[in-house]
Write a protein that holds these residues in place. Sequence first.
Motif, short mmCIF file in Angstrom:
data_model
loop_
_atom_site.label_atom_id
_atom_site.label_comp_id
_atom_site.label_asym_id
_atom_site.label_seq_id
_atom_site.Cartn_x
_atom_site.Cartn_y
_atom_site.Cartn_z
N LYS A 1 -0.93 1.93 7.53
CA LYS A 1 -1.41 2.98 6.63
C LYS A 1 -1.36 2.47 5.19
CE LYS A 1 0.27 6.83 9.50
NZ LYS A 1 -0.49 6.38 10.59
N LEU A 2 -2.36 2.89 4.41
CA LEU A 2 -2.34 2.57 2.97
C LEU A 2 -1.17 3.33 2.35
CD1 LEU A 2 -6.18 2.85 2.39
CD2 LEU A 2 -4.80 0.78 2.11
N THR A 3 -0.37 2.62 1.54
CA THR A 3 0.80 3.25 0.93
C THR A 3 0.49 3.88 -0.43
OG1 THR A 3 1.48 1.25 -0.26
CG2 THR A 3 2.32 1.55 2.01
N GLY A 4 -0.67 3.53 -1.00
CA GLY A 4 -0.99 3.99 -2.36
C GLY A 4 -0.56 2.99 -3.42
N VAL A 5 0.23 1.99 -3.05
CA VAL A 5 0.68 0.97 -3.99
C VAL A 5 -0.43 -0.07 -4.14
CG1 VAL A 5 2.39 -0.84 -4.40
CG2 VAL A 5 3.09 1.33 -3.35
#
Length: 155
Positions: A124-128
């Motif tokens: 999953k994309l972490t947003g970092v």
Amino acid sequence: ETAGTWFSEAHLLKGPRTSISDLSGLIGQPESRFLIAELEGQIAGCCLLQKTKAVDGQNGKDSDAAYFGMFAINPAIRSSGLGKTVLAEAERRVRQLWQAKAMVMTVINVRTELIGYYQRRGYKLTGVRHPFPFDETTGEVTRDFDLVEMKKVLV
């Protein structure tokens, strides 16, 4: 011939992606491992595994994690399922070696097909986001991209 395809970044970067000195330095680190896949006596794929710490966004505490990078599969045998096998073995190895609870990686943000590949495997994309490490040898065609972090909790 593979430039611009989902499994290549040759349309973005024309320079070398690593060097003998980089690889030697990584091999010398006690908490780095290269996982090598062989097929009929030939190297067919590889990846880098490193013990690291990742911040768990849900509770703010550090959790043991491993970093996955330098992933490559021989172009002649792509679509054979070897990539999925190497990724699954990498996940198994980091749990075995370091009791890793998660695997993290960074992917060039404009490589949406590759991001989708990892998402289908539970990442999953972490947003970092991280800046791409451009230097005089990367041979970039453009600089309008960066790295997005992806993470998978390992069970």
